[in-house]
Design an enzyme around this catalytic site. Structure first.
Site, PDB file in Angstrom:
ATOM      1  CE1 TYR A 290     -32.020  10.904  -6.578  1.00 40.62           C
ATOM      2  CE2 TYR A 290     -29.733  10.334  -7.035  1.00 40.62           C
ATOM      3  CZ  TYR A 290     -30.668  11.013  -6.288  1.00 40.62           C
ATOM      4  OH  TYR A 290     -30.256  11.801  -5.247  1.00 40.62           O
TER       5      TYR A 290
ATOM      6  CG  HIS B 133     -35.967  14.632 -12.209  1.00 42.04           C
ATOM      7  ND1 HIS B 133     -36.598  15.388 -13.168  1.00 42.04           N
ATOM      8  CD2 HIS B 133     -35.419  15.527 -11.341  1.00 42.04           C
ATOM      9  CE1 HIS B 133     -36.448  16.668 -12.901  1.00 42.04           C
ATOM     10  NE2 HIS B 133     -35.747  16.790 -11.804  1.00 42.04           N
TER      11      HIS B 133
ATOM     12  CG  ASN C 265     -31.397  20.626  -9.999  1.00 40.16           C
ATOM     13  OD1 ASN C 265     -32.207  20.091 -10.737  1.00 40.16           O
ATOM     14  ND2 ASN C 265     -31.659  20.885  -8.725  1.00 40.16           N
TER      15      ASN C 265
END
Length: 642
Positions: free
Chosen positions: A456, A461, A507
């Protein structure tokens, strides 16, 4: 595309096969029902209390002969057909719970059996969306009463106007139950003050009877009276029926009391939660005697106002009763409005049940009385209770399974996920201390949002992570590992600032952020979140004070964990200038090499905004958007000098 087609095909075939199986089962039950002429069928319907009446009635009737009853809440048409196939000709009684949740739901079951005794508890807004009016609900449920033979008996609630109207047009014998004059079984008084169970005083034929139960909540008096009415209709002496009632315990998830080995008592009312039913458990909690009263509220249903108005209203009602109030689920942030309006500190909201479980575990003490009120299918709140004794592994939202979690193989299935391990309460000590009033008003904490893992690193994000890495590298400091993530201290603009990267997926950022703020005693005014912003293009950055989550799930988790929207955000643009719609770019798709220059410009501009904020300049930073070409050499040199 191929995967979606295959899934759609499987779902279609499953639905068709399931419908076919139900149809076959119905016809088998219809044929078999001809053999059950000597069985006394008892049908029970109503907007609430059906399962409790069913269990009590089955126990009472069992004193006079073999009795079969609906298991659990299998009150839908296919479930009733399944129960019919279990009945044997030698059984004396069969008690069937019938739902009527949709128009026409009672038509098919009433082809399978003719009730000798029919119970209608009450008419309320349950399934209002399907029926459109209370009168339509009454019409559907009234079909059970209309199905009675000439020698049948109806047991009806005299206190409900719609039920009373049905009874007045009934040509069969009616046993009225309730408080009003004219009741066959008249309720004189009901007492239920925790820890004492529900006790009734009932008048029947000018005599007063005391009815002791194993239930809690005065609103369950109607269910007890209705079951006693069934006993009378079946020719059982009232005193014998009263003795049978004392042996019955509540059905699972319906004002059920469960105490754990740590001295915490849970009041489970988590099967369903229509808004109109909320006042009953609230009244019970208000009158209860307990060290602390904790109310956990999940998804409500069958309400007439908007969710944005309902949940703050319910929150204010709950705060009048509970020492601590916790909202769980997608509407939980709406309840936080009551916190902003009233300034209370004992209201908390969690969009994710896993976050709520960690928080609840950290604050429970012996002697606490905890109400779980929600919709099982939507929330599965019972996991909060299970998690206090053994770490729960399944935190799925809206899995679609109607049954409770106790027999689900996924409940305790081990998972290696670091995020899940972190969410266990044992890894988050002291989570109960909300950082709205910290002990260190000078400590500034900057939280950068992202996803841990090399896969990631270069995605939109992870811009929050990248921004903090940018600061740490220029300040030549190393990251320190904490249970909740990575942190370090840097000197910026003559201030010591603490940087923090939560070690969980985006999240789930709320709980570790909350713990880190507690660790540092930070007040919310000195807390800032850096995150990616799809509404801004690459090279742009903007400050924002407070507000909603705008669909950003990392912000949503933090808002839920803190129970407040009132913190600063530093938004860094991640959308390409040629993308007209924010949705066309994936936040988990790596940046292209051609994006790097604009991205670095955006990070530099975000740094400039941060320095302005930390130095308390007169520039209204909440309204500044840097999209022009300006240098940041002075600000960057300030960082190098620290």
């Amino acid at each position: 595309m191929v995967h979606r087609i295959r899934k759609a095909t499987r779902d279609y075939l499953y639905t068709r096969l399931r419908s076919g199986a139900h149809l076959v089962q119905f016809w088998l039950a219809l044929v078999y029902s001809k053999k059950l002429k000597n069985v006394c069928f008892v049908g029970i319907t109503g907007s609430a209390g059906k399962t409790t009446v069913k269990d009590l009635s089955a126990r009472i009737l069992g004193t006079a002969g073999d009795c079969v009853s609906t298991p659990g809440s299998m009150n839908y048409p296919s479930g009733i057909a399944k129960v019919m196939l279990r009945v044997r000709p030698h059984n004396r009684f069969c008690v069937l719970e019938v739902s009527g949740g949709n128009p026409g739901d009672l038509d098919r079951p009433l082809r399978l059996f003719t009730p000798k005794i029919a119970v209608l508890t009450l008419i309320a807004r349950d399934h209002f969306k399907a029926h459109k009016s209370l009168e339509a609900i009454a019409t559907e449920k009234g079909k059970l009463i209309s199905a009675l033979p000439a020698d049948g008996v109806a047991v009806l609630n005299i206190d409900d106007p719609l039920v009373s109207s049905i009874g007045e047009s009934c040509n069969q014998q009616v046993i009225w139950v309730g408080k009003s004059e004219g009741a066959t079984l008249k309720l004189i008084s009901a007492r239920s003050k925790w820890p004492e169970p529900l006790t009734l005083e009932v008048e029947y034929q000018n005599d007063i009877y005391e009815v002791r139960t194993g239930f809690h909540g005065k609103h369950l008096a109607l269910s007890v009276l209705s079951a006693l009415g069934v006993g009378l209709a079946a020719g059982i002496q009232l005193q014998k029926a009263i003795s049978a009632v004392a042996e019955v315990r509540p059905p699972e998830g319906r004002m059920e009391i469960v105490s754990n080995e740590d001295g915490v008592t849970f009041l489970r009312d988590d099967w369903k939660a229509p808004h109109w039913s909320f006042s009953a458990p609230l009244e019970f909690m208000a009158e209860a005697e307990a060290q602390r009263k904790i109310l956990v509220i999940g998804t409500l249903s069958d309400y007439s106002v908007s969710a944005s108005k309902l949940y703050p209203k319910v929150a204010r009602q709950a705060l009048e009763v509970g020492d601590i109030v916790i909202f769980v689920g997608p509407h939980a942030p709406r309840a936080s409005k009551a916190k902003r309006d009233t300034g209370v500190e004992n209201l908390h909201a969690f969009s994710e049940i896993r976050d709520a479980a960690a928080f609840l575990n950290s604050l429970l003490e012996p002697g606490d009385l905890v109400l779980l009120k929600g919709s099982n299918k939507a929330d599965h709140l019972v996991r909060l209770m299970y998690h206090t004794q053994s770490p729960v592994s399944c935190w799925a939202s809206r899995c679609g399974i109607q049954d409770f979690c106790s027999d689900c193989p996924r409940l305790y299935k081990p998972t290696p996920s670091a995020a899940v391990r972190f969410a266990e309460a044992g890894n988050i000590p002291g989570l109960a201390s909300i950082p709205l009033t910290g002990s260190n008003s000078e400590q500034t904490v900057i939280v950068g949002l992202g996803n841990p893992g090399s896969e990631y690193e270069n995605t939109p994000h992870n811009v929050g992570y990248r921004f903090l890495d940018h600061i740490a590298a220029r300040a030549n400091v190393s990251w320190v590992s904490y249970p909740e993530g990575l942190g370090c201290n840097v000197d910026i603009a003559e201030k010591t600032v603490c940087l923090f990267k939560p070690a969980v997926k985006m999240n789930n950022s709320g709980p570790p952020t909350l713990q880190f703020l507690n660790r540092n005693g930070t007040v919310i005014n000195n807390f800032l979140v850096v995150h990616d912003e799809m509404d801004l293009t690459l090279s742009q950055a903007k400050f924002k004070q407070g507000g909603g989550d705008a669909g950003h799930r990392g912000l949503k988790s933090i808002i839920a964990a803190l129970g407040s929207h009132d913190f600063k955000r530093l938004r860094i643009g991640v959308r390409r200038a040629d993308d007209k719609k924010a949705t066309t770019t994936s936040v988990l798709q790596a940046f292209a090499a051609s994006d790097e220059k604009a991205l670095e410009a955006g990070i530099d501009r975000a740094m400039s905004l941060l320095l302005h904020e930390l130095k308390k300049t007169v520039i209204p930073v909440s309204n500044i958007a840097y999209s022009d070409q300006r240098t940041n050499n002075e600000e960057q040199s300030n960082l190098h000098k620290q």
